[in-house]
Design an enzyme around this catalytic site. Structure first.
Site, PDB file in Angstrom:
ATOM      1  N   GLU A   1       0.723  -1.097   0.051  1.00  0.00           N
ATOM      2  CA  GLU A   1      -0.047   0.086   0.023  1.00  0.00           C
ATOM      3  C   GLU A   1       0.953   1.326  -0.019  1.00  0.00           C
ATOM      4  O   GLU A   1       1.758   1.205   0.756  1.00  0.00           O
ATOM      5  CB  GLU A   1      -0.907  -0.123   1.345  1.00  0.00           C
ATOM      6  CG  GLU A   1      -1.738   1.077   1.597  1.00  0.00           C
ATOM      7  CD  GLU A   1      -2.687   1.045   2.798  1.00  0.00           C
ATOM      8  OE1 GLU A   1      -3.498   1.731   2.993  1.00  0.00           O
ATOM      9  OE2 GLU A   1      -2.205   0.057   3.637  1.00  0.00           O
TER      10      GLU A   1
ATOM     11  N   LYS B   1      -9.053   1.888  -2.352  1.00  0.00           N
ATOM     12  CA  LYS B   1      -9.487   1.260  -1.209  1.00  0.00           C
ATOM     13  C   LYS B   1     -10.657   1.606  -0.741  1.00  0.00           C
ATOM     14  O   LYS B   1     -11.200   2.612  -0.884  1.00  0.00           O
ATOM     15  CB  LYS B   1      -8.337   1.811   0.085  1.00  0.00           C
ATOM     16  CG  LYS B   1      -8.485   1.106   1.262  1.00  0.00           C
ATOM     17  CD  LYS B   1      -7.189   1.371   2.370  1.00  0.00           C
ATOM     18  CE  LYS B   1      -7.230   0.992   3.498  1.00  0.00           C
ATOM     19  NZ  LYS B   1      -5.793   1.343   4.460  1.00  0.00           N
TER      20      LYS B   1
ATOM     21  N   CYS C   1      -5.139  -3.640   2.655  1.00  0.00           N
ATOM     22  CA  CYS C   1      -5.103  -3.468   4.068  1.00  0.00           C
ATOM     23  C   CYS C   1      -6.306  -3.689   4.858  1.00  0.00           C
ATOM     24  O   CYS C   1      -6.956  -4.605   5.105  1.00  0.00           O
ATOM     25  CB  CYS C   1      -4.394  -1.984   4.314  1.00  0.00           C
ATOM     26  SG  CYS C   1      -3.646  -2.370   6.041  1.00  0.00           S
TER      27      CYS C   1
END
Length: 617
Positions: free
Chosen positions: A44, A111, A163
């Site tokens: 990320e 995300k 994540c």
């Protein structure tokens, strides 16, 4: 049977080090291509670094990240590369993974869930993406798909959870990827290190591969990226609920590559068994964090006021471990080059001699210091190779004391001025040790720990002085246990004297036999109260009702300890606000800049403590 050669690259990046970050990425791509990798996934925000803070809010910073993504395109010939970066769409910034292949961009995946607890403040910078939404993004004149995408490589379908996406239970994007029958899910992450977290993460990824019916590949950032958070560089691949690949944690390298040949519909492979040790993880993380902080700040070394006690001795050993581990993994020439000391330290020198170049210590005694702590400090310094100085500060303490006595027209006594007479000794040590740090162009290491931070058992501008506070996020009970482990398991025999001493500030006259636990309470008790009060946010009464059955203490004694903790906690928030930057090493910490915010001024739990005192069982 179709085989897909996949790899993950953990990279040690630095905000605003555009060329350094780019070089790490390109080097990893080139190594992957040499190994005939077909898909390479980076963590990320790998182009910018996760810790870029409010730079993400600017217009120019995400734009420059796109420029560096464009610079990477030529290196993607013959390979698919997944890179993390911020992307601005009008007034919103999205945390994205870009998929590039053969010099072209295939798409951007933003995300969908943002981390907002503990050390994370992602909602300050980013906007979560809506599930199922896909738009077109103008990338320097080219229209590129942007949104909830999946991709194809050979016979494999693959997608992404970034994540925090993976920690969302039934809401996670992975279930929609499962509906789309993906074979492989990548999880590019910037997941902060904490002792014991690797096991939790491992269980999540094994479980994800089972419930999502796909190979699951997690790739984390590496190193002390920007000062506080540490990333362990962990890469984990699981399939059918079994662990297939797991990298060693906390490498000193600029990047770490892990590869695997993934077979479609392959029979279940033999699972790996990973070992987990909190003491070992702490050692690795703190030593790597010191290494990165040293080289990224371009300092020449460290200076430490070595008291012979537990806290300063722990830090001295961590610096020695930094050298030992760095040299063993990188080799002496590369280690010295990374810390910018290759021109003034002979690459043929020993590990102990390198420690002597990098760590300077001083025992700053007073008439209240014992000979035992002097011997303890000197023995440890000599055993690891650190430079050792010894001087007395009684003249400075006397000078300050006499001036204030003359000003107020009376003598200071231990009966009426206990805290004042203790604190002036701690503060008198600060100016001279700072002088040594300045002379050496070195970082001054602060020695306060988390238990002291809880209750303010640290002198502002005294033992809190420093450029970095390596153990401020670790409790004293753990430190005491770790020192015994380090003496036996790591071979630091110079810790024998330290481990024979009872922790003491040594600020009162020796005949008073001062100890930390007499001044406060037993450190294991502080730890239990702290976990419930700070980590779990429980009230004083809740804590008492929980601990009265767990601790073998009389009720009135336990109530006294809990009351003392909350009174001291409330009174000393201003100290925690001023602590030097610290590494996040445990599941929680008390640093208001990264984990626990509390009002500087408050009612101090007055009503809650009265209710505790009046509790009738």
């Amino acid at each position: 049977m179709s085989v897909l050669k996949i790899a993950g690259a953990a990279v040690n990046q630095t905000p605003l080090d555009w060329e350094g970050n780019f070089n790490n990425i390109v080097s990893a791509i080139q190594e992957a291509k040499e190994a005939q990798v077909e898909i390479l996934c980076f963590p990320e925000l790998s182009i910018t670094g996760y810790g870029s803070e409010d730079l993400f809010l600017s217009y120019w910073y995400p734009r420059k990240a796109l420029v560096y993504l464009q610079k990477t395109l030529p290196f993607s010939q013959g390979i698919t590369v997944c890179l993390g970066l911020p992307v601005r769409l009008q007034s919103s910034v999205y945390n994205c993974t870009a998929v590039i292949e053969d010099g072209k961009i295939l798409g951007f995946v933003p995300k969908q869930f943002l981390a907002y607890d503990g050390v994370h403040y992602e909602f300050r910078w980013f906007t979560p993406w809506k599930a199922g939404e896909i738009i077109s993004f103008d990338f320097f004149g080219q229209e590129i798909p942007f949104g909830d995408l999946i991709f194809h490589k050979k016979e494999f379908r693959y997608g992404f959870e970034i994540c925090e996406d993976a920690w969302q239970g039934e809401k996670r994007p992975g279930f929609r990827l499962k509906e789309k029958k993906v074979d492989l899910i990548f999880n590019p992450s910037a997941s902060h290190f904490a002792m014991g977290k690797s096991k939790i993460r491992e269980d999540l990824i094994k479980g994800s591969s089972r419930i999502l019916d796909a190979a699951y590949f997690y790739i984390n950032l590496l190193g002390n990226e920007s000062g506080r958070m540490i990333f362990d560089g962990e890469a984990i691949l699981a399939q059918y609920g079994k662990l297939l690949v797991k990298t060693p944690l906390l490498s000193f390298k600029s990047y770490q590559l892990i590869r695997y040949d993934l077979e479609k519909n392959a029979p279940q492979a033999t699972a790996l068994r990973a070992k987990h040790s909190k003491k070992e993880e702490f050692t690795q993380a703190a030593s790597l964090a010191l290494f990165d902080y040293l080289r990224k700040s371009r300092s020449k070394g460290f200076v430490l006021s070595l008291s012979g006690g537990a806290d300063s001795s722990t830090i001295a050993v961590l610096v020695a471990e930094m050298v030992r581990r760095g040299v063993e993994e990188l080799g002496t020439p590369v280690f010295l080059e990374k810390i910018h000391r290759s021109k003034d330290i002979d690459p043929k020198t020993s590990i102990k001699d390198i420690v002597g170049h990098l760590l300077t210590t001083a025992y700053q005694g007073t008439k209240n210091s014992s000979n035992d702590t002097l011997i303890s400090a000197q023995t440890l310094a000599n055993s690891i190779g650190a430079k050792f100085h010894h001087w007395l500060i009684d003249d400075e303490v006397t000078s300050y004391t006499q001036k204030i006595e003359q000003a107020i027209g009376r003598d200071l006594t231990w009966k009426t001025d206990d805290i004042t007479l203790q604190n002036i000794q701690a503060r008198a040590r600060s100016p001279i040790i700072w002088m040594l740090a300045n002379i050496n162009n070195a970082l001054l290491l602060s020695t306060s720990n988390r238990s002291e931070g809880d209750v303010g058992y640290a002198t502002m501008d005294g033992d809190t002085s420093g450029s970095i506070s390596p153990i401020a996020a670790v409790d004293k009970h753990f430190i005491i246990q770790w020192l015994k482990w380090a003496e036996k398991k790591l071979g630091y025999r110079g810790l024998k004297g330290v481990n024979s001493l009872q922790p003491s500030a040594e600020l009162r006259p020796l005949e008073k036999h001062q100890t930390d636990e007499d001044d406060l309470m037993p450190y294991p008790v502080i730890l239990e109260i702290e976990k419930l009060a700070i980590r779990d946010k429980r009230s004083p009464i809740d804590i008492y009702l929980i601990l009265k059955d767990e601790l073998s203490l009389p009720g009135d004694v336990l109530k006294g300890y809990i009351s003392k903790f909350f009174r001291l906690w409330s009174r000393n928030q201003w100290k925690r606000e001023r602590l030097a930057p610290s590494f996040h090493l445990d599941e929680f910490n008390v640093d208001p800049k990264t984990w626990c915010r509390f009002p500087i001024l408050s009612g101090g739990y007055k009503e809650e403590l009265r209710e505790l005192e009046e509790l009738d069982e």
